[in-house]
Write a protein that holds these residues in place. Sequence first.
Motif, PDB file in Angstrom:
ATOM      1  N   GLY A 234       0.824  -1.215   0.000  1.00 20.27           N
ATOM      2  CA  GLY A 234       0.000   0.000   0.000  1.00 20.27           C
ATOM      3  C   GLY A 234       0.855   1.261   0.000  1.00 20.27           C
ATOM      4  N   ARG A 235       1.943   1.254   0.771  1.00 23.77           N
ATOM      5  CA  ARG A 235       2.820   2.438   0.814  1.00 23.77           C
ATOM      6  C   ARG A 235       3.510   2.669  -0.539  1.00 23.77           C
ATOM      7  NH1 ARG A 235       3.588   0.524   6.124  1.00 23.77           N
ATOM      8  NH2 ARG A 235       5.396  -0.720   5.532  1.00 23.77           N
ATOM      9  N   HIS A 236       3.899   1.588  -1.204  1.00 24.25           N
ATOM     10  CA  HIS A 236       4.529   1.751  -2.525  1.00 24.25           C
ATOM     11  C   HIS A 236       3.508   2.294  -3.531  1.00 24.25           C
ATOM     12  CE1 HIS A 236       8.091   0.021  -0.993  1.00 24.25           C
ATOM     13  NE2 HIS A 236       7.696  -1.236  -0.998  1.00 24.25           N
ATOM     14  N   ILE A 237       2.264   1.857  -3.415  1.00 27.50           N
ATOM     15  CA  ILE A 237       1.231   2.385  -4.311  1.00 27.50           C
ATOM     16  C   ILE A 237       1.005   3.865  -4.037  1.00 27.50           C
ATOM     17  CG2 ILE A 237      -1.267   2.323  -4.758  1.00 27.50           C
ATOM     18  CD1 ILE A 237      -1.024  -0.750  -4.718  1.00 27.50           C
ATOM     19  N   GLY A 238       1.045   4.248  -2.778  1.00 22.79           N
ATOM     20  CA  GLY A 238       0.943   5.669  -2.423  1.00 22.79           C
ATOM     21  C   GLY A 238       2.069   6.482  -3.048  1.00 22.79           C
ATOM     22  N   ALA A 239       3.287   5.941  -2.985  1.00 19.06           N
ATOM     23  CA  ALA A 239       4.441   6.634  -3.564  1.00 19.06           C
ATOM     24  C   ALA A 239       4.294   6.741  -5.079  1.00 19.06           C
ATOM     25  CB  ALA A 239       5.732   5.887  -3.210  1.00 19.06           C
ATOM     26  N   LEU A 240       3.811   5.664  -5.690  1.00 22.81           N
ATOM     27  CA  LEU A 240       3.600   5.667  -7.143  1.00 22.81           C
ATOM     28  C   LEU A 240       2.545   6.712  -7.519  1.00 22.81           C
ATOM     29  CD1 LEU A 240       3.987   4.424  -9.976  1.00 22.81           C
ATOM     30  CD2 LEU A 240       2.299   2.672  -9.351  1.00 22.81           C
ATOM     31  N   ALA A 241       1.479   6.804  -6.734  1.00 25.56           N
ATOM     32  CA  ALA A 241       0.420   7.776  -7.010  1.00 25.56           C
ATOM     33  C   ALA A 241       0.960   9.202  -6.933  1.00 25.56           C
ATOM     34  CB  ALA A 241      -0.739   7.586  -6.030  1.00 25.56           C
ATOM     35  N   ARG A 242       1.779   9.467  -5.900  1.00 27.48           N
ATOM     36  CA  ARG A 242       2.336  10.820  -5.751  1.00 27.48           C
ATOM     37  C   ARG A 242       3.231  11.172  -6.936  1.00 27.48           C
ATOM     38  NH1 ARG A 242       2.505   9.096  -0.538  1.00 27.48           N
ATOM     39  NH2 ARG A 242       4.679   8.455  -0.617  1.00 27.48           N
ATOM     40  N   LEU A 243       4.078  10.235  -7.355  1.00 27.23           N
ATOM     41  CA  LEU A 243       4.972  10.510  -8.479  1.00 27.23           C
ATOM     42  C   LEU A 243       4.192  10.618  -9.783  1.00 27.23           C
ATOM     43  CD1 LEU A 243       8.006   8.374  -7.407  1.00 27.23           C
ATOM     44  CD2 LEU A 243       8.064  10.790  -7.989  1.00 27.23           C
ATOM     45  N   ALA A 244       3.151   9.792  -9.933  1.00 32.02           N
ATOM     46  CA  ALA A 244       2.350   9.848 -11.168  1.00 32.02           C
ATOM     47  C   ALA A 244       1.690  11.213 -11.307  1.00 32.02           C
ATOM     48  CB  ALA A 244       1.293   8.739 -11.169  1.00 32.02           C
ATOM     49  N   SER A 245       1.291  11.800 -10.179  1.00 32.25           N
ATOM     50  CA  SER A 245       0.623  13.105 -10.248  1.00 32.25           C
ATOM     51  C   SER A 245       1.608  14.205 -10.624  1.00 32.25           C
ATOM     52  CB  SER A 245      -0.058  13.428  -8.911  1.00 32.25           C
ATOM     53  OG  SER A 245       0.921  13.697  -7.930  1.00 32.25           O
ATOM     54  N   ALA A 246       2.894  13.940 -10.440  1.00 32.91           N
ATOM     55  CA  ALA A 246       3.914  14.959 -10.728  1.00 32.91           C
ATOM     56  C   ALA A 246       4.672  14.660 -12.022  1.00 32.91           C
ATOM     57  CB  ALA A 246       4.887  15.045  -9.554  1.00 32.91           C
ATOM     58  N   THR A 247       4.238  13.655 -12.761  1.00 28.39           N
ATOM     59  CA  THR A 247       4.962  13.246 -13.969  1.00 28.39           C
ATOM     60  C   THR A 247       4.092  13.416 -15.204  1.00 28.39           C
ATOM     61  OG1 THR A 247       6.114  11.575 -12.647  1.00 28.39           O
ATOM     62  CG2 THR A 247       6.287  11.368 -15.029  1.00 28.39           C
ATOM     63  N   GLY A 248       4.603  14.121 -16.198  1.00 28.62           N
ATOM     64  CA  GLY A 248       3.879  14.280 -17.457  1.00 28.62           C
ATOM     65  C   GLY A 248       4.123  13.095 -18.375  1.00 28.62           C
ATOM     66  N   GLU A 249       3.280  12.992 -19.403  1.00 29.38           N
ATOM     67  CA  GLU A 249       3.367  11.872 -20.336  1.00 29.38           C
ATOM     68  C   GLU A 249       4.740  11.825 -21.021  1.00 29.38           C
ATOM     69  OE1 GLU A 249      -0.050  11.865 -22.862  1.00 29.38           O
ATOM     70  OE2 GLU A 249       0.500   9.973 -23.838  1.00 29.38           O
ATOM     71  N   LYS A 250       5.224  12.984 -21.427  1.00 29.26           N
ATOM     72  CA  LYS A 250       6.513  13.050 -22.141  1.00 29.26           C
ATOM     73  C   LYS A 250       7.669  12.595 -21.241  1.00 29.26           C
ATOM     74  CE  LYS A 250       6.145  14.938 -26.410  1.00 29.26           C
ATOM     75  NZ  LYS A 250       4.813  14.320 -26.599  1.00 29.26           N
ATOM     76  N   ALA A 251       7.653  13.098 -20.008  1.00 31.50           N
ATOM     77  CA  ALA A 251       8.717  12.727 -19.067  1.00 31.50           C
ATOM     78  C   ALA A 251       8.670  11.236 -18.764  1.00 31.50           C
ATOM     79  CB  ALA A 251       8.582  13.535 -17.779  1.00 31.50           C
ATOM     80  N   ALA A 252       7.450  10.710 -18.634  1.00 32.04           N
ATOM     81  CA  ALA A 252       7.298   9.276 -18.355  1.00 32.04           C
ATOM     82  C   ALA A 252       7.841   8.456 -19.517  1.00 32.04           C
ATOM     83  CB  ALA A 252       5.828   8.950 -18.096  1.00 32.04           C
ATOM     84  N   GLU A 253       7.582   8.931 -20.731  1.00 30.67           N
ATOM     85  CA  GLU A 253       8.065   8.203 -21.907  1.00 30.67           C
ATOM     86  C   GLU A 253       9.592   8.243 -21.989  1.00 30.67           C
ATOM     87  OE1 GLU A 253       6.294   9.419 -25.600  1.00 30.67           O
ATOM     88  OE2 GLU A 253       7.569   8.056 -26.769  1.00 30.67           O
ATOM     89  N   ARG A 254      10.155   9.423 -21.691  1.00 30.01           N
ATOM     90  CA  ARG A 254      11.632   9.527 -21.691  1.00 30.01           C
ATOM     91  C   ARG A 254      12.230   8.567 -20.672  1.00 30.01           C
ATOM     92  NH1 ARG A 254      10.919  15.045 -22.384  1.00 30.01           N
ATOM     93  NH2 ARG A 254      11.006  15.421 -20.138  1.00 30.01           N
ATOM     94  N   GLU A 255      11.616   8.530 -19.493  1.00 27.95           N
ATOM     95  CA  GLU A 255      12.129   7.643 -18.440  1.00 27.95           C
ATOM     96  C   GLU A 255      12.001   6.178 -18.860  1.00 27.95           C
ATOM     97  OE1 GLU A 255      10.665   8.413 -14.460  1.00 27.95           O
ATOM     98  OE2 GLU A 255      11.106   6.348 -13.850  1.00 27.95           O
TER      99      GLU A 255
END
Lengths: 215, 64
Positions: A65-86
């Motif tokens: 659950g904590r890892h999902i929380g961390a993923l949610a926080r990062l997803a809210s701060a990550t744009g599609e382009k940045a996610a694709e680059r990563e």
Amino acid sequence: MTEFLANESAGPHKAPNAAADTLPKEELWRADLYDLLAALLARPPSGELLAGLARLEGDRQTEIGRHIGALARLASATGEKAAEREYNALFIGLGRGELLAFASFYLTGFLNEQPLARLRRDMARLGIAREEDVHEPEDNIATLCEIMAGLIRGRFGAPATASAQREFFTTHLEPWAEHFFTDLEKAGAAVLYAPVGSLGRAFMKLEAHTFRMIG
Amino acid sequence: MAERKTEATRRDFLKLAGVSAPGAVSALAMSAGAAGAADAEEMSSGTGLRSTEHVLKYLETARY
């Protein structure tokens, strides 16, 4: 994974088997987690997926659950382009990404080795086919997670028995998946994917423990 | 965090996140082939982890 990405026509899966509705909720959680990992590892996340992830709330009492929380926080701060680059830096790269997410590579040091051959035999036995327009070897982590979810839900027939699930997991995921997710968690290019690595690592540990209990 | 909200989040996990399987694999179109026998044996309906109560309890403690 370039070839795979070039084939956008590998669209979303057909509707899940109706049997999935009658599965215990614990089975559905497991299938959901496998599907989530598969979706994130098969291709860069779409803007819609990032927005969806950003809305998730993990249970803070549990590691997963904590890892999902961390993923949610990062997803809210990550744009599609940045996610694709990563994603590309991690899995595609210039010639080669930072990680090679294939069972054969992790277990033998080379692609398309014995682990892939064994997987193909097991897929045939279980009635699972690779989609025709997918050219990437099946022993990649995303496809293995997709198969586990499908076995649990009954996408390839009736839902798989616990022992059939265990056999697939212990043969094709347990020998290397936790190692891969640990590498992903620590990868230099990983930001959004760091909690994906943590989530996958914790989940693989949970699965291994669960299947040992079934013995 | 409200427990009820968490419960709803878990129940609608995929729906909420818009996750769908990548679609790299599908059921093999079988023509009464050899695969059928093993298939029926290993995928009998209504089993999975259902009958193993202690395992379900264990998974409950690890829920998300």
